[in-house]
Write an enzyme that holds these catalytic residues in place. Structure first.
Site, short mmCIF file in Angstrom:
data_model
loop_
_atom_site.label_atom_id
_atom_site.label_comp_id
_atom_site.label_asym_id
_atom_site.label_seq_id
_atom_site.Cartn_x
_atom_site.Cartn_y
_atom_site.Cartn_z
N ARG A 69 0.84 -1.20 0.00
CA ARG A 69 0.00 0.00 0.00
C ARG A 69 0.88 1.26 0.00
O ARG A 69 0.55 2.26 -0.65
CB ARG A 69 -0.92 0.01 1.22
CG ARG A 69 -1.96 -1.10 1.21
CD ARG A 69 -2.94 -0.95 2.35
NE ARG A 69 -3.81 0.21 2.16
CZ ARG A 69 -4.44 0.82 3.14
NH1 ARG A 69 -4.29 0.42 4.40
NH2 ARG A 69 -5.21 1.86 2.90
N GLN A 101 -9.57 11.15 7.48
CA GLN A 101 -9.59 9.74 7.82
C GLN A 101 -8.62 8.95 6.94
O GLN A 101 -8.41 7.76 7.17
CB GLN A 101 -11.01 9.18 7.64
CG GLN A 101 -12.04 9.80 8.57
CD GLN A 101 -13.46 9.40 8.19
OE1 GLN A 101 -14.00 9.89 7.21
NE2 GLN A 101 -14.05 8.52 8.96
N HIS A 123 -6.38 8.69 11.45
CA HIS A 123 -6.12 7.26 11.42
C HIS A 123 -4.65 6.92 11.16
O HIS A 123 -4.33 5.76 10.89
CB HIS A 123 -7.01 6.59 10.36
CG HIS A 123 -8.46 6.63 10.70
ND1 HIS A 123 -9.46 6.26 9.82
CD2 HIS A 123 -9.10 7.00 11.85
CE1 HIS A 123 -10.65 6.41 10.39
NE2 HIS A 123 -10.45 6.86 11.62
N CYS A 131 7.80 3.19 16.50
CA CYS A 131 8.58 2.20 17.25
C CYS A 131 7.70 1.52 18.30
O CYS A 131 6.99 2.18 19.06
CB CYS A 131 9.78 2.86 17.91
SG CYS A 131 10.82 1.71 18.83
N PRO A 219 -20.56 12.03 -4.13
CA PRO A 219 -21.39 11.63 -5.28
C PRO A 219 -22.67 10.90 -4.87
O PRO A 219 -23.64 10.91 -5.61
CB PRO A 219 -20.46 10.71 -6.08
CG PRO A 219 -19.08 11.05 -5.63
CD PRO A 219 -19.21 11.45 -4.20
N SER A 220 -22.65 10.26 -3.69
CA SER A 220 -23.79 9.48 -3.24
C SER A 220 -24.34 10.05 -1.94
O SER A 220 -23.62 10.66 -1.15
CB SER A 220 -23.39 8.02 -3.01
OG SER A 220 -22.83 7.46 -4.18
N ALA A 236 -15.05 15.19 -5.02
CA ALA A 236 -14.43 16.20 -4.17
C ALA A 236 -13.94 17.39 -4.99
O ALA A 236 -14.21 18.55 -4.63
CB ALA A 236 -13.28 15.58 -3.39
#
Length: 246
Positions: A69, A101, A123, A131, A219-220, A236
């Site tokens: 990632r 987030q 997050h 560490c 969008p939703s 956005a």
């Protein structure tokens, strides 16, 4: 409230608080956590890759997942949505607060948090490690030279991904700063987030409860939509462009 009124409210606001979720980074090609679980990773549950128990059980597996990632994130670049929020911070100065987030670091790479306002990554951040022994946080090496796990430069302890995992609490200072900022905001922007992950989803109500305006860009329709002052059914970058007059 209509779009013209929303524009006027944002322009007049002295204090602006923003919450962003995965939707703003989608335009940079960053998949959501679950969308990234494809190919070899599709057989794993989220808890198998992003929890303290998973890390204790198989730290090499967890680091392999996060290293992949990390490479994807570093290959991406901030998009127009990130850039417009950095521009809004420059306009509002110390009256601007951005809580995200997202863990991809793209807001910081766009300049957010360095232009007079404040950036809080609720997050954590994929491009840093923490560490396990002394808590030191350090940037990861360049992706092409990175072999996990990283070793702490202070105490030589093993480092873990600097991410808030399932079963862990958000950093108390970050959450408190966000709560204070949204409570004090004249206008809050809720961008690209589903509104189902708490406590972050509750930040909008901090603003509403003090009589502020909350504008959603997504969008939703989300679970927050019926409660908010105005919603833009846009991505956005397009929604922020519309709020700033194009």
């Amino acid at each position: 409230m209509n779009l013209s009124q929303a524009r006027d409210a944002l322009a007049a606001a002295r204090r602006v608080a923003v919450l962003t979720g995965a939707g703003i980074s989608a335009e940079s090609g960053i998949p959501t956590f679950r969308d990234a679980q494809q190919g070899l990773w599709a057989r794993f549950r989220p808890e198998d890759l992003a929890s303290p128990d998973a890390y204790h059980r198989d730290p090499a597996l967890v680091w392999e997942w996060y290293a992949g990632r990390y490479r994807d994130v570093m290959a991406a670049t901030p998009n127009a949505g990130h850039d417009r929020l950095a521009r809004l911070e420059r306009e509002k100065g110390d009256g601007f607060f951005l809580a995200t987030q997202n863990v991809d670091g793209l807001h910081a790479r766009a300049g957010s948090g360095t232009l007079g306002g404040q950036l809080v990554e609720l997050h954590g951040n994929l491009i840093t490690a923490r560490c396990e022994v002394c808590g030191q946080v350090e940037a990861l090496p360049a992706p092409e030279g990175f072999t996990p796990p990283p070793v702490c430069s202070r105490c030589s302890g093993r480092m873990r991904p600097n991410i808030v995992w399932f079963g862990e609490f958000l950093p108390e200072d970050a959450l408190e700063a966000a709560s204070d900022a949204f409570a004090a905001a004249d206008v809050a922007l809720i961008i690209g987030t589903s509104g189902v992950v708490y406590p972050a989803a509750g930040l909008a109500f901090e603003t509403l409860g003090r009589g502020g305006t909350v504008i959603e860009i997504n969008p939703s329709e989300t679970e927050l939509t019926p409660h908010l002052s105005f919603s833009l059914r846009e991505t956005a970058s397009r929604g922020l462009a519309a709020l700033n007059g194009g």
